[in-house]
Design a protein around this motif. Sequence first.
Motif, PDB file in Angstrom:
ATOM      1  N   ARG A 120     -26.617  62.813  64.550  1.00 18.63           N
ATOM      2  CA  ARG A 120     -25.876  63.339  65.702  1.00 18.63           C
ATOM      3  C   ARG A 120     -26.725  63.294  66.962  1.00 18.63           C
ATOM      4  O   ARG A 120     -26.201  63.091  68.061  1.00 18.63           O
ATOM      5  N   ASN A 154     -29.235  62.970  57.801  1.00 14.70           N
ATOM      6  CA  ASN A 154     -28.462  64.205  57.728  1.00 14.70           C
ATOM      7  C   ASN A 154     -29.325  65.456  57.714  1.00 14.70           C
ATOM      8  O   ASN A 154     -28.835  66.540  57.433  1.00 14.70           O
ATOM      9  N   HIS A 155     -30.606  65.269  58.009  1.00 13.88           N
ATOM     10  CA  HIS A 155     -31.453  66.456  58.130  1.00 13.88           C
ATOM     11  C   HIS A 155     -31.324  67.011  59.541  1.00 13.88           C
ATOM     12  O   HIS A 155     -31.051  66.278  60.486  1.00 13.88           O
ATOM     13  N   LEU A 156     -31.566  68.291  59.663  1.00 16.36           N
ATOM     14  CA  LEU A 156     -31.603  68.840  61.013  1.00 16.36           C
ATOM     15  C   LEU A 156     -32.864  68.331  61.694  1.00 16.36           C
ATOM     16  O   LEU A 156     -33.915  68.191  61.065  1.00 16.36           O
ATOM     17  N   MET A 170     -26.209  60.000  68.222  1.00 15.34           N
ATOM     18  CA  MET A 170     -24.831  59.828  68.690  1.00 15.34           C
ATOM     19  C   MET A 170     -24.633  60.456  70.068  1.00 15.34           C
ATOM     20  O   MET A 170     -23.821  59.969  70.856  1.00 15.34           O
ATOM     21  N   VAL A 171     -25.362  61.538  70.357  1.00 13.54           N
ATOM     22  CA  VAL A 171     -25.285  62.100  71.706  1.00 13.54           C
ATOM     23  C   VAL A 171     -25.800  61.069  72.709  1.00 13.54           C
ATOM     24  O   VAL A 171     -25.249  60.920  73.800  1.00 13.54           O
ATOM     25  N   ASN A 225     -36.283  69.907  61.288  1.00 13.34           N
ATOM     26  CA  ASN A 225     -36.916  69.844  59.977  1.00 13.34           C
ATOM     27  C   ASN A 225     -37.746  68.588  59.785  1.00 13.34           C
ATOM     28  O   ASN A 225     -38.439  68.449  58.782  1.00 13.34           O
ATOM     29  N   ASP A 248     -28.270  73.135  72.493  1.00 12.00           N
ATOM     30  CA  ASP A 248     -29.560  72.962  71.846  1.00 12.00           C
ATOM     31  C   ASP A 248     -30.674  72.675  72.835  1.00 12.00           C
ATOM     32  O   ASP A 248     -31.800  73.128  72.646  1.00 12.00           O
ATOM     33  N   TRP A 250     -26.770  70.872  55.477  1.00 14.95           N
ATOM     34  CA  TRP A 250     -26.977  70.012  56.632  1.00 14.95           C
ATOM     35  C   TRP A 250     -25.685  69.766  57.402  1.00 14.95           C
ATOM     36  O   TRP A 250     -25.681  69.584  58.603  1.00 14.95           O
ATOM     37  N   LEU A 276     -35.670  67.720  71.264  1.00 15.44           N
ATOM     38  CA  LEU A 276     -34.553  67.180  70.481  1.00 15.44           C
ATOM     39  C   LEU A 276     -33.441  68.208  70.480  1.00 15.44           C
ATOM     40  O   LEU A 276     -33.620  69.338  70.928  1.00 15.44           O
ATOM     41  N   PHE A 277     -32.263  67.798  69.987  1.00 14.12           N
ATOM     42  CA  PHE A 277     -31.207  68.775  69.742  1.00 14.12           C
ATOM     43  C   PHE A 277     -31.468  69.324  68.348  1.00 14.12           C
ATOM     44  O   PHE A 277     -30.982  68.814  67.343  1.00 14.12           O
ATOM     45  N   ASN A 278     -32.293  70.380  68.327  1.00 11.87           N
ATOM     46  CA  ASN A 278     -32.916  70.816  67.073  1.00 11.87           C
ATOM     47  C   ASN A 278     -31.941  71.199  65.984  1.00 11.87           C
ATOM     48  O   ASN A 278     -32.198  70.970  64.813  1.00 11.87           O
ATOM     49  N   ASN A 279     -30.833  71.807  66.368  1.00 13.63           N
ATOM     50  CA  ASN A 279     -29.924  72.296  65.340  1.00 13.63           C
ATOM     51  C   ASN A 279     -28.810  71.314  65.024  1.00 13.63           C
ATOM     52  O   ASN A 279     -27.795  71.678  64.460  1.00 13.63           O
ATOM     53  N   MET A 280     -29.020  70.076  65.439  1.00 12.27           N
ATOM     54  CA  MET A 280     -28.054  69.042  65.097  1.00 12.27           C
ATOM     55  C   MET A 280     -28.740  68.061  64.148  1.00 12.27           C
ATOM     56  O   MET A 280     -29.960  67.941  64.145  1.00 12.27           O
ATOM     57  N   THR A 281     -27.926  67.349  63.389  1.00 13.29           N
ATOM     58  CA  THR A 281     -28.527  66.408  62.455  1.00 13.29           C
ATOM     59  C   THR A 281     -29.130  65.234  63.222  1.00 13.29           C
ATOM     60  O   THR A 281     -28.833  65.014  64.386  1.00 13.29           O
TER      61      THR A 281
END
Lengths: 386, 256
Positions: free
Chosen positions: B99, B150-152, B102-103, B155, A204, A352, B91-96
Amino acid sequence: MTSLLQGLKNIKWKHYINYIAVGIFAILFTLMTFGGSLPQSTLYMLEEITMNILLSVSLCLVVGFLGELSLGHAGFMCVGAYMGGKLAVILSKTALGNGVLSFVFCMLLGAVVAGAAGFLIGLPALRLKGDYLAIVTLAFGEIVKTLFQNSSSESFGGPVGLRTPRFDKQYLFIIGFALVLLALFVIQNLIRSKHGRAITAIRDNEIAAKATGINVTKYKLLGFIISAAFAGIAGVFYSFSHNYVKAEVFDYNYSIEILIMVVLGGMGNISGAIISATLITVLNTELQTILTGDRAVLKDVIYALILIAIVIYNNAPALRSFRERFTPRAFVRRLLAKRKGNAYNADDDARWDVVPTKIDMDEVLSVDLKVVESTMRPDKEDKSDE
Amino acid sequence: MSDFVLETKNLGISFGGLKAVQDVNLKIKKNEIYGLIGPNGAGKTTVFNMLTGVYQPTTGTFFLNGEELKGNTQEKINHKGIARTFQNIRLFNNMTVVRNVMVGLHSAPEFKCTLLESLLRLPRHFRVEREMRERAKELLEIFGLLDERNHLAYNLPYGKQRRLEIARALATSPKLLLLDEPAAGMNPQETAELMDMIRFVRDHFDMTILLIEHDMSLVSGICDRLTVLNFGVTLAEGDVTTVLNNPDVVKAYLGD
């Protein structure tokens, strides 16, 4: 009893759906073989299917989760096929003969050598991005192929190819299913752990991943090594399935076909990779038997048309809203909403919880202006932070 | 142990013949909010990039709590205790959302879990995952992002993305937090909220903060001390009112 039910309810079925689906098919086909109701051609197709699932699932790790475009997957497979095949030839002359134990040794050797090759390709991947890495992996595949083609006839058979000992054909596909389960176990457990999270973070945003303390070197190499090792295993499986390894098979067309399986399955979607590998293998084999003689050329046309249709279906904005409305999940939600008397909210359907995908088809299959621009300035560094 | 959390000595870098930054001497005390300001192209982000290991300084060095960090890789510097956010949000855009945080917790010693343990699904894997998620949720609650966990990430609205980036940086439990233009693109109302949040981060996390900013209301509102860079050299340093009334600084910003 209630606690057992409670326990069953708490299991995240989503995590096991791939094992269950593959397992059911494996058991089904095993029973059918023992019942003697499967023709030889079906057995052969099952071997091809399991091999392609292995390849697409392993490539899915690099392309879908690590976010690197690799066009040399068949090269890793080639390494595995020759290494495993050669060891099988050697072992068949020893006391081990052609049994399961020698099969296991061949698998291990194929996996280790292909994994080492994956490490070598992972090294440039630390510095190269996108198209440049794709070119390097493409070249790697071709180099491997050419090396084996030009080997001496005593070592790897050279242009004629390497004849490998025959393995009991009847049950080979069961081993194929077992290997698929092994690959799923390793790759899914990797992705659904903190290590997998680090890998998707690199995909990402590599700069942010470094700044957040992720060891990018380690995780990129890890992704490449695991992916290549399973491609190597698929290669060994190939040599046992075909009894004959010829380097020409592992050309870039094959690499791209594996990539297509991953892309059609939806990048970063392992279930999708399994399904599309199965469908494409069946389609390929069926078209080959139906279209004979002059009509054989139509095979590629039909194949291409189906690919175009799926890509458009997956990416056209107009179709996207249609698709979101009619997913099985949306259907279930609408049903539940109706029962509860609540209004249906389309936003709820946004998934999600699914590990999503970064690269879309546009990025992989088209050369847009951005790419051309960066090709003209190869030393351009991302300094947008400045 | 040095008196200063961050101390740079004659920090400088040249790209070929261009001396982008020269002789930057920062001395940041614990729990200070320190501002790094200057006109566009003054080299502020370059200083950040040197402090986080993106660039290796060609001259000088820098210390975190007395430990020299020059020459380390980016992830190593992060492990040692410098975390940052970016001018254009990364950001890690395609992760919630959860998460993403958590990274940030990935390298914490209490969440150590080897690859083999994860692959074989040993008990420690499940324990670490559960605890990481809990810790991440705690952080998200502090930043008011719990409902969106829990949103990406892509978003989220802009202001929340900024907050998430700070939450992720804090998840790496740094000793020094670098904020690169945190107020960029915010309206006065949001800027005021951001100022409250930065103060809160300092107090709640016992943090020392170095920030780059163009918004003078934010700078004069929360910074304890300032350094002004112009064309890569230090123009002025000291407490806020003195620096902002310095005729050289006014000239650099407004021209003659």
